[in-house]
Design a protein around this motif. Structure first.
Motif, short mmCIF file in Angstrom:
data_model
loop_
_atom_site.label_atom_id
_atom_site.label_comp_id
_atom_site.label_asym_id
_atom_site.label_seq_id
_atom_site.Cartn_x
_atom_site.Cartn_y
_atom_site.Cartn_z
N LYS A 279 40.28 27.56 40.32
CA LYS A 279 39.58 26.67 40.84
C LYS A 279 37.99 26.68 40.64
N TYR A 280 37.72 27.76 40.79
CA TYR A 280 35.99 27.75 40.74
C TYR A 280 35.60 28.60 39.44
N ASP A 281 36.45 28.58 38.53
CA ASP A 281 36.01 28.97 37.14
C ASP A 281 35.49 30.41 37.18
N ILE A 282 36.33 31.46 37.75
CA ILE A 282 35.69 32.62 38.04
C ILE A 282 36.50 33.74 37.06
N ILE A 283 35.88 34.63 36.61
CA ILE A 283 36.54 35.60 35.78
C ILE A 283 36.97 36.81 36.64
N VAL A 284 38.30 37.19 36.42
CA VAL A 284 38.54 38.42 37.15
C VAL A 284 38.83 39.61 36.40
N ILE A 285 37.97 40.51 36.99
CA ILE A 285 37.93 42.23 36.34
C ILE A 285 39.15 42.85 37.19
N GLU A 286 40.22 42.98 36.50
CA GLU A 286 41.44 43.76 37.16
C GLU A 286 41.37 45.27 36.54
N ASP A 287 40.89 46.04 37.67
CA ASP A 287 40.55 47.60 37.29
C ASP A 287 41.91 48.11 37.54
N LEU A 288 42.76 48.56 36.45
CA LEU A 288 43.97 49.18 36.74
C LEU A 288 43.71 50.77 36.41
N ALA A 289 42.85 51.67 37.10
CA ALA A 289 42.56 52.86 36.77
C ALA A 289 43.82 53.58 37.22
N ILE B 104 35.20 38.51 39.86
CA ILE B 104 35.61 39.34 41.12
C ILE B 104 36.35 40.43 40.64
N LEU B 105 35.94 41.54 41.26
CA LEU B 105 36.61 42.92 40.70
C LEU B 105 37.29 43.23 42.04
N TYR B 106 38.29 43.97 41.66
CA TYR B 106 38.87 45.08 42.54
C TYR B 106 39.86 45.99 41.75
N SER B 107 40.27 47.20 42.35
CA SER B 107 41.31 47.85 41.65
C SER B 107 42.23 47.94 42.40
N ASN B 108 43.64 48.03 41.77
CA ASN B 108 44.86 47.89 42.17
C ASN B 108 45.90 48.89 41.42
N PRO B 109 46.34 50.01 42.00
CA PRO B 109 46.14 50.39 43.37
C PRO B 109 44.90 50.76 43.40
N ASN B 110 44.26 50.60 44.71
CA ASN B 110 42.75 50.80 45.23
C ASN B 110 42.38 52.09 45.39
N ASN B 111 41.36 52.40 44.75
CA ASN B 111 40.73 53.39 45.18
C ASN B 111 39.35 53.16 45.82
N THR C 113 51.78 37.80 46.73
CA THR C 113 50.85 36.61 47.39
C THR C 113 49.35 36.78 47.20
N GLU C 114 48.94 37.87 47.34
CA GLU C 114 47.46 38.05 47.35
C GLU C 114 46.77 37.89 45.79
N LEU C 115 47.86 38.31 44.78
CA LEU C 115 47.29 38.32 43.50
C LEU C 115 47.04 36.77 43.05
N GLN C 116 48.18 36.25 43.41
CA GLN C 116 48.24 34.54 43.26
C GLN C 116 46.93 33.84 43.88
N ILE C 117 46.73 34.16 45.15
CA ILE C 117 45.51 33.70 45.58
C ILE C 117 44.46 33.92 44.99
N ILE C 118 43.98 35.26 44.44
CA ILE C 118 43.00 35.38 43.52
C ILE C 118 43.04 34.59 42.34
N GLY C 119 44.21 34.55 41.63
CA GLY C 119 44.25 33.75 40.41
C GLY C 119 44.12 32.30 40.61
N GLU C 120 44.56 31.59 41.68
CA GLU C 120 44.32 30.09 41.93
C GLU C 120 43.01 30.12 42.09
N LEU C 121 42.39 30.78 42.98
CA LEU C 121 40.88 30.65 43.11
C LEU C 121 39.92 30.83 41.97
#
Ligand SMILES: Cc1ncc(COP(=O)(O)O)c(C=O)c1O
Length: 439
Positions: free
Chosen positions: A212-222, A185-192, A201-209
């Motif tokens: 659960k689904y064994d996904i790698i999160v790319i957190e783009d902190l540009a 999963i990839l997102y930028s935060n703050p978002n471009n 709340t949203e980051l926790q949802i992303i982390g929990e999922l």
């Protein structure tokens, strides 16, 4: 012929000569070229909001450290692929001080901007599991990352988060993750481009999922630490940059020096890999790399193949800035606050003249003022609005090219607009509103 602030016939002619099939959907660089040509032909300066180039000077700390490194003779020497020790040390400290996350220096790897960081990341995260070959973008987003996946021949899926903020994000994400093909999963935060900032709340949802689904999160902190609603400038003290790393170990961060440190020209960023992910073994990686260990494959497989390391002197420049930030002697956040202050004024100029802010909330809170904001004008599609604004000396990009479903919207970037241009901007927006409000 219409009477517009920029001579109508010249703009029309230049658009025609550009051979762009649809100006309203042109890429950032295509618009840059077109506006350069109109400016040259008319001698009139645009209010340029199409490209996210930093508009501030970098700190002398970085420049001087680079000069010293060059004088010491680093230019003739290949840097180590995993980065010079001084930089690795300061990155790990920086992550602790400003994000409150512990990470080993081993997992702090310089990249040629976050651009290369994303390319390297895709090469590995999308190959850890033979069944998971698709990146999921929480959009809107930075269009070039999708271009990178196209070039790599890799798959992606995307959705616009506009209607799925807060708890609603969970079901939406699960509808993709349940299919079993998503690796990352990839997102930028703050978002471009929208400048939304995910809530905890949203980051926790992303982390929990991700767990659960064994996904790698790319957190783009540009746009690291650029949610100016909070004071993120004090090392070791809360509040910290919010992160998914508080909720999962399956993360990799891309920290860019381009905006937070106004260092875009030196092309350096860092990839930071969680201690657990670095060591994790994925047997399917052996299809492409000599090792099944994630960190090893990233470093000696992906990063090595792309550039054999990052410019030697620049690593010392970034290390010096991070060191001073870690020690509390260089307040990099204060420097870039100017973007937020300009955004506040510019947003008001737009909304006073009939425009609407498209992405306007983080759950129930008003959006922060920062590097970008999004605008629309009643009755016009984003493509029409972009083209029409060109006749009024204002340039932006269409949200349609960012994965946004808000096709009425444009992204405006504040960085290149000088405060001395605000009267021009106001005058042009007034004219625009007068000419369009009843049509
Ligand atoms: C969301 C996002 N990610 C990555 C990048 C690339 O950053 P860098 O200059 O470090 O390559 C940008 C640059 O604008 C960006 O907006």
């Amino acid at each position: 012929m219409k009477n517009t602030p920029i001579p109508y016939d010249i703009v029309k002619q230049k658009i025609k000569e550009s051979n762009l099939p649809n100006v309203g959907r042109a890429s950032i660089r295509e618009l840059v070229r077109l506006v350069n040509e109109i400016e040259a032909a008319t001698g009139i300066k645009y209010v340029r909001m199409e490209m996210g180039v930093p508009g501030l000077e970098p700190s002398e700390l970085g420049i001087n450290a680079e000069i010293e490194a060059l004088k010491r003779g680093v230019a003739s020497k290949y840097p180590m692929i995993d980065g010079v020790p001084e930089l690795k040390k300061e990155v790990a400290r920086f992550v602790k001080n400003f994000i409150n996350i512990d990470v080993n220096e081993q997992g702090c790897i310089p990249t040629v901007g976050s651009m290369q960081g994303a390319m390297a990341a895709f090469l590995v995260t999308n190959r850890c599991n033979v069944k998971k070959d698709t990146v999921l973008f929480i959009d809107p987003g930075f269009p070039v990352q999708k271009q990178q996946l196209h070039v790599l021949g890799m798959n992606y899926e995307t959705f616009d988060v506009y209607n799925y903020r807060g708890e609603k994000l969970r079901d939406k994400l699960e509808s993709y993750l349940q299919k079993g093909n998503i690796s990352t999963i990839l997102y930028s935060n703050p978002n471009n481009p929208s400048w939304i900032c995910f809530t905890d709340t949203e980051l926790q949802i992303i982390g929990e999922l991700a767990n659960k689904y064994d996904i790698i999160v790319i957190e783009d902190l540009a746009y690291f630490a650029m949610d100016f609603r909070k004071d993120l400038s004090k090392p070791g003290e809360p509040p910290f940059q919010p992160t998914v790393a508080n909720y999962t170990n399956n993360w990799l961060m891309l920290i860019s020096s381009s905006k937070a440190f106004s260092y875009a020209g030196q092309r350096i960023g860092v990839m930071v890999i969680s201690n657990q992910l670095y060591k994790r073994k994925y047997p399917d990686l052996k299809r492409y790399f000599t090792s099944e260990e994630f960190g090893y494959a990233m470093l000696y497989g992906a990063v090595y193949s792309l550039s054999s390391g990052v410019c030697h002197s620049t690593q010392y420049g970034l290390a010096a800035m991070l060191k001073a930030a870690n020690e509390g002697t260089f307040n990099f956040v204060e420097t870039v606050k100017e973007y937020g202050e300009k955004a506040k004024i510019m947003k008001k100029l737009f909304t006073d003249n009939g425009f609407k802010i498209v992405y306007d909330k983080d759950e129930d809170k008003p959006l922060a003022d920062g590097f970008y904001f999004t605008i629309s004008y009643p009755g016009l599609s984003g493509e029409e609005l972009l083209e029409e604004l060109l006749y009024y000396g204002i340039s932006a990009i269409s949200l349609a090219i960012t994965g946004s479903e808000r096709t009425e919207g444009l992204r405006a970037c504040v960085s290149q607009v000088q405060r001395s241009q605000f009267p021009d901007l106001e005058e042009r927006l007034k004219r625009f509103n007068e000419d369009h409000k009843n049509s």
